[in-house]
Design an enzyme around this catalytic site. Structure first.
Site, short mmCIF file in Angstrom:
data_model
loop_
_atom_site.label_atom_id
_atom_site.label_comp_id
_atom_site.label_asym_id
_atom_site.label_seq_id
_atom_site.Cartn_x
_atom_site.Cartn_y
_atom_site.Cartn_z
N HIS A 41 0.83 -1.20 0.00
CA HIS A 41 0.00 0.00 0.00
C HIS A 41 0.86 1.26 0.00
O HIS A 41 0.69 2.15 -0.83
CB HIS A 41 -0.92 0.00 1.22
CG HIS A 41 -1.77 1.22 1.32
ND1 HIS A 41 -3.08 1.25 0.95
CD2 HIS A 41 -1.47 2.47 1.75
CE1 HIS A 41 -3.56 2.47 1.14
NE2 HIS A 41 -2.60 3.23 1.64
N GLU A 42 1.77 1.35 0.95
CA GLU A 42 2.59 2.55 1.05
C GLU A 42 3.48 2.73 -0.17
O GLU A 42 3.71 3.85 -0.63
CB GLU A 42 3.45 2.52 2.32
CG GLU A 42 2.66 2.54 3.61
CD GLU A 42 1.71 3.72 3.71
OE1 GLU A 42 1.96 4.77 3.08
OE2 GLU A 42 0.71 3.60 4.42
N HIS B 54 1.75 4.57 -2.84
CA HIS B 54 1.84 6.02 -2.70
C HIS B 54 3.16 6.53 -3.26
O HIS B 54 3.22 7.58 -3.92
CB HIS B 54 1.73 6.42 -1.23
CG HIS B 54 0.35 6.36 -0.66
ND1 HIS B 54 -0.73 6.98 -1.25
CD2 HIS B 54 -0.13 5.76 0.47
CE1 HIS B 54 -1.81 6.78 -0.51
NE2 HIS B 54 -1.47 6.02 0.53
N HIS C 22 2.92 6.74 -6.92
CA HIS C 22 2.07 7.88 -7.30
C HIS C 22 2.91 9.16 -7.32
O HIS C 22 2.78 10.00 -8.22
CB HIS C 22 0.92 8.00 -6.29
CG HIS C 22 -0.27 8.74 -6.81
ND1 HIS C 22 -1.45 8.83 -6.13
CD2 HIS C 22 -0.47 9.45 -7.95
CE1 HIS C 22 -2.32 9.54 -6.81
NE2 HIS C 22 -1.75 9.93 -7.92
N GLU D 30 -6.34 7.60 -1.73
CA GLU D 30 -6.01 6.23 -1.37
C GLU D 30 -6.31 5.22 -2.48
O GLU D 30 -5.93 4.06 -2.38
CB GLU D 30 -6.76 5.82 -0.11
CG GLU D 30 -6.43 6.64 1.13
CD GLU D 30 -4.99 6.49 1.59
OE1 GLU D 30 -4.37 5.48 1.26
OE2 GLU D 30 -4.50 7.39 2.30
N TYR E 27 -11.35 6.48 3.30
CA TYR E 27 -10.76 5.16 3.14
C TYR E 27 -11.76 4.16 2.58
O TYR E 27 -11.44 3.38 1.67
CB TYR E 27 -10.20 4.70 4.49
CG TYR E 27 -8.92 5.41 4.81
CD1 TYR E 27 -7.77 5.16 4.09
CD2 TYR E 27 -8.87 6.36 5.82
CE1 TYR E 27 -6.59 5.82 4.37
CE2 TYR E 27 -7.69 7.04 6.10
CZ TYR E 27 -6.55 6.76 5.37
OH TYR E 27 -5.38 7.43 5.64
#
Length: 740
Positions: free
Chosen positions: A527-528, A531, A534, A556, A666
């Site tokens: 997940h991180e 980011h 991105h 998210e 979220y």
């Protein structure tokens, strides 16, 4: 995530809270699965070369000198600043940017132009965004307390400056005059007009079209909000509470866990409230009194001081909203999001609650039966209810009883180096990138590594990222991505090199055993790192739209979408090997893990509804008893009482870090992320480079320069729907598409 007033300074802690939902009493953000600092908390291009699998130890190496050339076009970030350096550079940055605003504000109205107004402000913002984070980021990661303190003080000063610049009525008048001029002359610059319109909107949202008295009230209040928010987070980062337990009190925990703890002179164990200590204990320790003690301490962190701060912040934000003519702060903050207003958010959360309620009731009934049986077997008194300290423990039991997932065995297949190798390989193949470790890199701690990301087809460096993956004293306690340099065009028209840092708190290696990850930590990692991608793939014209600077209820989506790879067999094989002999995960263990994705899905997502409802409630009234509001919603929606004397919201950093009034994001984002995954990647191939290339181009590269809904429609070829979300969680089998 934290957003500062004025210049949109943001970081994302998506999975930071993710591990919390399942692992703790659900009393913070985070679940074991659907991320948060996202749901969890309670948390692209064809490959033209063979897949390059990177490992932390033997990946391709790039010399730091090659990646740090040519000033601000490369990574020129410094991490060796002294407290005096930070203070001096903070003042210099403020003076430099203020001079540009002074020049624009002194222009004659009839002389404004794109060149002397819009471009001047754009380049000042780029200078600010590029220079800022060597000053305010060290407070989260620097080993030196003196430097962390200096960084915090710089952050306070910069936050005040943010407010000052965002409240420049003289500059606002020039911006609005330019907007009118371009309309009259029918001059159309799509990208420049988008930036200009944004500046005008933000100015109005600061009250710059209102009276001087109101502007002064807003400015004064905004400065107070910034200062309190920084103090709230500093209190949490500096908390170093630990508890002492005997071996008997830690019954149920593996030797590997105990061996990683410090001990007292009399042989007892020191257990901190950091994630690698807290969550495994809450899931595995069968001694209810130990769990109760830990849970109470965890949700009492900074209780007195941060409760007072939070409740003052709620009042201050309500005052600002009232001055600007909004019925509540929630409606003010939501106006520029996809949801638009608090009523739409309430309807969204209510719909989820009604769908999840019967599933949650069944899950609570099953957990209560497990608890009753264990109390009889171990001779504990059965109190007839599920307590906050029971929930993570018995949710873990559900996974073992219903799905037979052996987590003690499973963790042995996820050594951090192997997970990193697999994760890198998957992201590289999917997005058409190549990651090279930078040799002799300039970093803030010896355990931090720096990587260069290249476009595989062209060989062009598109960005750099740091990995800081282990806990240490004074470090930020969750998992998050910090954008450090924007990926946008500079004054010379060339793209600047974006830089980001992933900060996490995975268990450290110890003698004879490497760092091993629980599966939910693997999900957090994915997940991180989403980011991070991105940030690095961003190709925008203006820094205001770079990377993750999108609508809060869209930010998210890319990372939550990429979590799906850790629930698929082939990707899991690529990121796992037994730490002793390198053997793959047995098929039966892998199948059980994948099947367990729907375990506790009702309670996990009801927890997200609780947090969303608490957030909305706190920001829909001018004052609140935060502990009471949380306890009320926790009992009514989740069916589990908050522990008396605790206040989870005092450590719920989302409420002061950019998700205030927006925690619903979220769940909202996850609906979109599941739609993207199941209706594009799952249908066309989860490692399909053509789909990955389109995803990189449409979603990642555009940053916030395109509205989230428009990006979704372009990538999906239709409006989004919520079927995939509910079906993934095993909640419904829809007969027709439910369009959002």
């Amino acid at each position: 995530m934290r957003t500062c007033v004025g210049f949109d300074r943001i970081f994302y802690g998506a999975c930071a809270l993710k591990a919390e939902i399942s692992v703790s009493t659900f009393q913070e953000a985070g679940g074991d699965r659907y991320c948060c600092c996202c749901c969890s908390v309670w948390t692209e291009l064809p490959v033209s070369k063979p897949l390059l699998r990177m490992t932390i130890h033997n990946g391709s190496v790039t010399c730091a000198r090659d990646c740090s050339q040519a000033g601000n076009k490369r990574n020129a970030l410094r991490w060796d600043l002294t407290p005096d350096d930070i203070s001096t550079m903070t003042d210099s940055l403020i003076n430099r940017v203020k001079a540009v605003y002074d020049d624009v504000g002194s222009l004659k109205i009839e002389n404004v132009s794109v060149e002397n107004t819009l471009k001047a402000l754009a380049y000042a913002k780029l200078d600010y965004a590029s220079s800022l984070h060597v000053l305010d980021f060290p407070q989260y990661v620097c080993p030196s307390k003196e430097v962390r303190t200096a960084s915090t003080e710089a952050d306070k000063k910069l936050s005040e400056f943010d407010v000052e610049m965002s409240m420049r009525e003289d500059v606002f008048k020039r911006i609005t005059a330019l907007q009118v001029l371009l309309i009259i002359k029918t001059i159309f610059y799509p990208k420049k007009r988008g930036f200009l319109d944004r500046l005008v909107t933000l100015g109005k949202r600061k009250g710059l079209h209102l009276s001087k008295d109101i502007q002064e009230d807003i400015k004064r209040t905004s400065k107070r909000i910034s200062a309190l928010s920084i103090e709230f987070n500093k209190n949490l980062n500096e908390d170093n509470t630990f508890l002492i337990f005997s071996e008997r009190e830690l019954g149920g925990l593996a030797d590997s866990y105990l061996n990683g703890l410090d001990t007292t002179e009399d042989g007892r164990y020191k257990v901190t409230l950091e994630y690698p200590h807290y969550y495994p204990l809450m899931k595995r320790c069968y001694n209810p009194e130990t769990r109760r003690t830990m849970e109470r301490a965890f949700h009492s962190r900074c209780k007195e001081v941060n409760t007072a701060i939070l409740e003052e912040l709620i009042q201050l934000k309500a005052n600002v909203a009232d001055l600007l003519g909004y019925s509540c702060y929630g409606n003010y903050v939501l106006e520029i999001n996809m949801a638009k207003n608090a009523s739409n958010v309430s309807d969204f959360l209510d719909t989820f609650y009604e769908t999840l309620k019967p599933i949650g009731m069944k899950e609570r009934k099953y957990i209560l039966a497990l608890k009753k049986r264990e109390c009889l077997m171990k001779g504990y008194q059965f109190d007839g209810q599920i307590n906050a300290w029971d929930l993570p423990y018995y949710m873990n039991q559900v996974e073992q009883c219903k799905f037979a997932v052996n987590k003690d065995k499973l963790i042995e297949y996820f050594p951090l180096d192997v997970v990193t190798e697999g994760l890198f390989g998957i992201y590289q193949e999917l997005l058409g990138l190549t990651f090279n470790e930078v040799e002799h890199a300039h970093v803030w701690h010896e355990n931090v590594k720096l990587y260069s990301a290249l476009d595989t087809e062209t060989g062009e460096e598109i960005g750099q990222f740091y990995l800081d993956l282990h806990p240490r004293e004074g470090k930020y306690g969750h998992a998050a991505c910090f954008g450090l340099q924007p990926g946008c065009r500079g004054p010379d028209g060339k793209r600047r090199l974006p830089v980001a840092a992933m900060v996490a708190n995975f268990t450290k290696s110890r003698k004879g055993c490497p760092s091993l990850l629980q599966h939910h930590e693997v999900e957090t990692y994915f997940h991180e790192f989403g980011h991070v991608m991105h940030e690095l793939c961003s190709k925008t014209t203006f820094s205001d739209f770079s990377g993750t600077l999108v609508e809060t209820d869209f930010v998210e989506v890319p990372s939550q979408m990429l979590e799906n790879w850790v629930w698929e067999k082939e990707p899991l094989r690529r990121m796992s090997r037994h730490y002793k002999d390198g053997t793959p995960i047995p098929d039966n263990l892998l199948d059980k893990l994948i099947a367990s994705r729907v375990a506790n899905t009702g309670l996990m997502n009801l927890r997200q509804v609780v947090l969303g409802k608490v957030d909305q409630s706190l920001h829909s009234s001018p004052h609140a008893d935060t502990a009471e509001v949380f306890a009320k919603h926790c009992k009514e929606i989740l069916g589990v009482p908050a522990t008396p004397g605790t206040n989870m919201t005092a450590s719920f950093s989302h409420l002061v870090g950019g998700y205030d009034g927006q925690y619903y994001s979220y769940l909202w984002s996850e609906v979109y992320s599941m739609d993207i995954y199941f209706n594009r990647f799952k249908k066309e191939g989860i490692m399909n480079p053509k789909v990955g290339q389109e995803y990189r181009r449409v979603i990642l590269e555009t940053g916030g320069s395109v509205d989230g809904m428009d990006m979704l429609k372009t990538f999906l070829g239709r409006g989004p729907c919520q079927d995939a979300f509910f079906q993934c969680k095993g909640l419904i089998k829809s007969q027709e598409t439910q369009t959002l």
